[in-house]
Scaffold this active site. Structure first.
Site, PDB file in Angstrom:
ATOM      1  N   GLU A 173       9.623  -4.624  10.038  1.00 20.02           N
ATOM      2  CA  GLU A 173      10.030  -3.308   9.511  1.00 20.02           C
ATOM      3  C   GLU A 173      10.616  -2.416  10.594  1.00 20.02           C
ATOM      4  OE1 GLU A 173       7.273  -1.335   6.890  1.00 20.02           O
ATOM      5  OE2 GLU A 173       8.456   0.513   6.896  1.00 20.02           O
TER       6      GLU A 173
ATOM      7  N   GLU B 270      -1.139  -5.851   8.357  1.00 22.07           N
ATOM      8  CA  GLU B 270      -0.308  -5.201   9.378  1.00 22.07           C
ATOM      9  C   GLU B 270      -0.883  -5.450  10.769  1.00 22.07           C
ATOM     10  OE1 GLU B 270       0.518  -1.056   8.736  1.00 22.07           O
ATOM     11  OE2 GLU B 270       1.259  -1.394   6.698  1.00 22.07           O
TER      12      GLU B 270
ATOM     13  N   LYS C 204      -1.235  -9.419   2.692  1.00 25.30           N
ATOM     14  CA  LYS C 204      -0.415  -9.023   3.838  1.00 25.30           C
ATOM     15  C   LYS C 204      -1.285  -8.163   4.762  1.00 25.30           C
ATOM     16  CE  LYS C 204       3.262  -6.065   3.464  1.00 25.30           C
ATOM     17  NZ  LYS C 204       2.833  -4.884   4.250  1.00 25.30           N
TER      18      LYS C 204
ATOM     19  N   ASP D  10      -1.203  -6.084  -0.268  1.00 26.12           N
ATOM     20  CA  ASP D  10      -1.533  -5.509   1.040  1.00 26.12           C
ATOM     21  C   ASP D  10      -3.035  -5.349   1.217  1.00 26.12           C
ATOM     22  OD1 ASP D  10       0.382  -4.938   2.964  1.00 26.12           O
ATOM     23  OD2 ASP D  10       1.132  -3.183   1.886  1.00 26.12           O
TER      24      ASP D  10
ATOM     25  N   ASP E 110       0.834  -1.208   0.000  1.00 26.47           N
ATOM     26  CA  ASP E 110       0.000   0.000   0.000  1.00 26.47           C
ATOM     27  C   ASP E 110       0.872   1.262   0.000  1.00 26.47           C
ATOM     28  OD1 ASP E 110       0.847  -0.101   2.600  1.00 26.47           O
ATOM     29  OD2 ASP E 110      -1.139  -0.056   3.506  1.00 26.47           O
ATOM     30  N   SER E 111       2.208   1.078  -0.027  1.00 24.96           N
ATOM     31  CA  SER E 111       3.104   2.203  -0.326  1.00 24.96           C
ATOM     32  C   SER E 111       2.730   2.781  -1.692  1.00 24.96           C
ATOM     33  CB  SER E 111       4.570   1.747  -0.318  1.00 24.96           C
ATOM     34  OG  SER E 111       4.728   0.579  -1.096  1.00 24.96           O
TER      35      SER E 111
HETATM   36  O1  KIV Z   1       3.524  -1.131   1.492  1.00 21.03           O
HETATM   37  C1  KIV Z   1       4.687  -1.549   1.412  1.00 21.03           C
HETATM   38  O2  KIV Z   1       5.425  -1.256   0.460  1.00 21.03           O
HETATM   39  C2  KIV Z   1       5.180  -2.414   2.478  1.00 21.03           C
HETATM   40  C3  KIV Z   1       6.640  -2.716   2.499  1.00 21.03           C
HETATM   41  C4  KIV Z   1       7.401  -1.522   2.875  1.00 21.03           C
HETATM   42  C5  KIV Z   1       6.948  -3.876   3.366  1.00 21.03           C
HETATM   43  O3  KIV Z   1       4.424  -2.822   3.300  1.00 21.03           O
END
Ligand code: KIV
Length: 280
Positions: free
Chosen positions: A184, A117, A115, A85, A46-47
């Site tokens: 992280e 969090e 993924k 994510d 989600d970056s």
């Molecule tokens: O969203 C993302 O890019 C991430 C990575 C930094 C692990 O969660």
């Protein structure tokens, strides 16, 4: 011959084996390049919100954003595992909502896994998602979706109590059935300790060399994002500078009419042009 598509057991079996390479990907062509480079996991992180969509944070990212980009990445991948994510708000209100959204990321987004969090607090939701047949990668330490509660983008687990909590988080996620966990921004000795304490692979980002794999945001790695570069990022290329140089030259050549030249134009027989002129 097509390269073999990686599976969840392939990643699990890399515990104590060759370190796992993970890179973020957000579209078809970059996913294809990551695949060609032999990367193991394409993470549709989600970056996305910050490095591609220009949002101020990852909290703003929606399910529709993630679905759109996950589909594009999956179309570019033959070998890597695609992990997408779960964006903020898509899995923190109830188990049915989490499972429904995770299902969408697999069915519509063509992800192989999701993924999530969070540690101990998210473990019941992770466990239910795994029981529903959806592979889950955990993510603890600095979790960008809740960075404000953590005091900003800071290294986590620096004192014994906070470190103890992270070990508990990792164990809870292992127990909940995660196939791997992203660590992280935590001290390297703590990441190494967690890696030894659990039976599933750890993927580090700012967590030192003692993890079972490493992940970086592609824009950081190739020098495409200049708003902020964390200490843990190694820049392997300066693509952003090259792109600006190329665009500056293009603009100058358009303005001076140096582009397009003959080599980049199509021709037409002179008699056809004459015929055309006689039509007027
Ligand atoms: O969203 C993302 O890019 C991430 C990575 C930094 C692990 O969660």
């Amino acid at each position: 011959m097509h390269p073999k598509k990686l599976t969840i057991p392939d990643i699990r079996n890399r515990k104590n084996g060759t370190p796992i390479s993970v890179i973020t990907a957000y579209d078809y062509s970059w996913a294809k390049m990551a695949d060609t480079a032999g990367i193991d996991i394409a993470l549709v992180g989600d970056s996305l919100g910050m490095v591609v969509l220009g949002y101020p944070d990852t909290v703003s990212v929606t399910m529709e954003d993630m679905l759109h980009h996950s589909k594009a990445v999956a179309r570019g991948i033959e070998h890597a595992l695609v992990v997408t994510d779960m964006p903020f708000g898509s899995c923190n209100s109830s188990i049915p909502e989490a499972i429904n959204n995770a299902n969408r990321l697999l069915k519509e987004g063509r992800a192989d896994a999701v993924k999530i969090e969070g540690g101990v607090d998210m473990a019941p939701i992770v466990a239910a998602t795994v029981r529903a047949g959806i592979p889950v990668q955990g993510h603890i330490g600095l979790t960008p979706q809740t960075a404000t509660s953590l005091g900003g983008f800071k290294v986590q687990g620096k004192n014994a109590d906070a470190a103890r909590q992270l070990i508990d988080d990792a164990r809870a996620l292992e127990e909940a059935g995660c196939f791997s966990i992203v660590l992280e921004a935590i001290p390297a000795p703590l990441a190494e300790h967690i890696t030894k304490a659990i039976s599933i692979p750890t993927i580090g980002i700012g967590a030192g060399p003692g993890c079972d794999g490493q992940v970086l945001v592609i824009h950081d790695l190739i020098g495409l994002y200049d708003r902020f570069t964390p200490k843990f990022v190694k820049q392997y290329a300066k693509i952003g500078e090259q792109v600006v140089a190329a665009l500056t030259q293009y603009r100058a050549e358009v303005e001076s009419r140096a582009f397009p030249d003959e080599a980049h134009s199509f021709t037409m027989k002179a008699e056809e042009m004459d015929k055309l002129m006689r039509l007027y």
